[in-house]
Design a protein around this motif. Structure first.
Motif, PDB file in Angstrom:
ATOM      1  N   ARG A  77       0.833  -1.209   0.000  1.00 47.63           N
ATOM      2  CA  ARG A  77       0.000   0.000   0.000  1.00 47.63           C
ATOM      3  C   ARG A  77       0.868   1.260   0.000  1.00 47.63           C
ATOM      4  O   ARG A  77       0.565   2.233  -0.701  1.00 47.63           O
TER       5      ARG A  77
ATOM      6  N   GLU B 238       2.326   1.742  -3.430  1.00 49.86           N
ATOM      7  CA  GLU B 238       1.319   2.307  -4.330  1.00 49.86           C
ATOM      8  C   GLU B 238       1.207   3.823  -4.142  1.00 49.86           C
ATOM      9  O   GLU B 238       1.149   4.584  -5.115  1.00 49.86           O
TER      10      GLU B 238
ATOM     11  N   ASP C 222      -2.686  -1.244  -8.001  1.00 49.61           N
ATOM     12  CA  ASP C 222      -3.046  -1.233  -6.582  1.00 49.61           C
ATOM     13  C   ASP C 222      -2.429  -2.432  -5.888  1.00 49.61           C
ATOM     14  O   ASP C 222      -1.876  -3.342  -6.523  1.00 49.61           O
ATOM     15  N   HIS C 223      -2.539  -2.429  -4.556  1.00 49.78           N
ATOM     16  CA  HIS C 223      -1.830  -3.454  -3.779  1.00 49.78           C
ATOM     17  C   HIS C 223      -2.372  -4.860  -4.032  1.00 49.78           C
ATOM     18  O   HIS C 223      -1.634  -5.836  -3.973  1.00 49.78           O
ATOM     19  N   THR C 224      -3.668  -4.992  -4.333  1.00 53.13           N
ATOM     20  CA  THR C 224      -4.203  -6.320  -4.630  1.00 53.13           C
ATOM     21  C   THR C 224      -3.682  -6.841  -5.966  1.00 53.13           C
ATOM     22  O   THR C 224      -3.396  -8.031  -6.114  1.00 53.13           O
ATOM     23  N   THR C 225      -3.555  -5.953  -6.949  1.00 56.86           N
ATOM     24  CA  THR C 225      -2.990  -6.356  -8.236  1.00 56.86           C
ATOM     25  C   THR C 225      -1.526  -6.765  -8.090  1.00 56.86           C
ATOM     26  O   THR C 225      -1.078  -7.762  -8.668  1.00 56.86           O
TER      27      THR C 225
ATOM     28  N   SER D  73      -0.080  -7.961  -5.394  1.00 62.14           N
ATOM     29  CA  SER D  73      -0.015  -9.242  -4.676  1.00 62.14           C
ATOM     30  C   SER D  73      -0.362 -10.400  -5.600  1.00 62.14           C
ATOM     31  O   SER D  73       0.285 -11.461  -5.553  1.00 62.14           O
ATOM     32  N   ARG D  74      -1.355 -10.210  -6.473  1.00 61.07           N
ATOM     33  CA  ARG D  74      -1.767 -11.290  -7.370  1.00 61.07           C
ATOM     34  C   ARG D  74      -0.748 -11.526  -8.467  1.00 61.07           C
ATOM     35  O   ARG D  74      -0.383 -12.674  -8.766  1.00 61.07           O
TER      36      ARG D  74
END
Length: 329
Positions: free
Chosen positions: A82, A85, A103-106, A108-109
């Motif tokens: 985060r 980002e 973003d942080h979810t992208t 991580s994935r």
């Protein structure tokens, strides 16, 4: 060179002192390591968007190079996803660039399946001659409080640690190959996977006694038949006089017993093995002793980017040390 085998006489030996001969150049390079322009190159910005897919499936928004750039900046400056980002958002805004930030979810994935576009770390080796390869391994803690719970509360934790195997070029000091495994994987079993990442022929292979054994010698010979293997035999090693001609391991065994450990180290250049230990210490000092990612795939990406970061930092600034022998007090 270690003097642990002469501990009783250490007080009579001179201390080794080093002086940096290129301090001005080295200091400027150290400052450049913290520059954002070093980690956000023009190539990364121009290739920020992912190329159009020609097959069925969703269209990715960010290229692998963009994901690598963001993860690299976060790793270098010690930021979580985060915070990384937010940093990139502010930097791109100050630069006046209309680019979206993952973003942080992208992050991580995509980190779980990220693949290096160049594939090999050894691309920076200059010349075409044989290289001197140094190999060692170290442990990296896994994110979480498992060790604290086990030590302080007596709770049985299922959290372990990962093992990082490194291959270093003794002349340039750069990491030319790496493999990350679980904690139960033996060191000698990863010699062949490391050597498979090195395209140039090997002139000398140096490792500590943990790699002593036929599988290591066979892996080196398979890669480069003329490579000199410098591995000290184990403490319980036994010479095989019936072997004709004598293997390099038997010659090391005979030389150590005839001339002594210290003379064998000086004759074979075994003291250079400390360079890979220095690289391991540099990795933990810059990237940390603990892996931030939680999945195994993302941890492999973190290690790969961490090794690339070390090579890039070494290219920015490398001290030229001059050894001076000082008298002991």
């Amino acid at each position: 060179m270690p003097f642990k085998h002469n501990a009783a006489r250490c007080h009579r030996m001179d201390n080794m002192k080093f002086k940096v001969a290129n301090w001005t150049e080295y200091e400027a390079g150290l400052r450049r390591r913290g520059s954002l322009t070093l980690w956000m190159t023009a190539e990364a910005l121009s290739s920020w968007q992912a190329a159009k897919r020609t097959t069925h499936g969703g269209q990715p928004r960010y290229s692998d190079l963009a994901i690598e750039t963001v993860l690299t900046v976060g790793l270098v400056f010690g930021l979580r996803l985060r915070q990384t980002e937010g940093l990139l958002l502010s930097v791109l805004e100050l630069m006046g660039l209309d680019l979206a930030v993952p973003d942080h979810t992208t992050l991580s994935r995509r980190a779980r399946t990220w693949q290096s576009p160049e594939g090999r770390l050894g691309r920076r080796i200059l010349g075409e001659g044989p290289v001197h390869v140094l190999i060692d391994s170290t442990g990296l803690q896994v994110y979480g409080a498992g060790q604290w719970l086990e030590e302080k509360q007596g709770a049985r934790s299922r959290r372990g640690w990962r093992k990082l195997h490194l291959a270093l070029d003794a002349d340039s000091g750069e990491i030319v190959a790496h493999v990350m495994t679980d904690q139960d994987t033996g060191d000698a079993s990863q010699v062949e996977p490391l050597l498979d990442q090195i395209e140039l022929p090997i002139g000398q292979f140096t490792a500590d006694g943990a790699y002593d054994g036929k599988p290591t010698y066979d892996a080196v010979t398979k890669h480069s038949a003329d490579a000199a293997v410098i591995i000290p035999p184990r403490a319980n090693a036994v010479e095989r006089p019936d072997t004709k001609p004598a293997s390099s391991r038997d010659r090391h065994f005979a030389a150590i017993h005839t001339d002594g450990w210290m003379k064998w180290q000086a004759a074979t250049g075994y003291g250079k093995r400390s360079l890979v230990e220095t690289a391991i210490g540099r990795y933990k000092a810059i990237n940390g002793r603990r892996l931030r990612a939680r999945s195994f795939g993302a941890q492999q990406t973190e290690v790969a980017i961490g090794c690339t970061v070390l090579n890039r930092m070494l290219a920015c600034a490398r001290p030229k040390s001059v050894c001076r022998i000082g008298t002991t007090s």
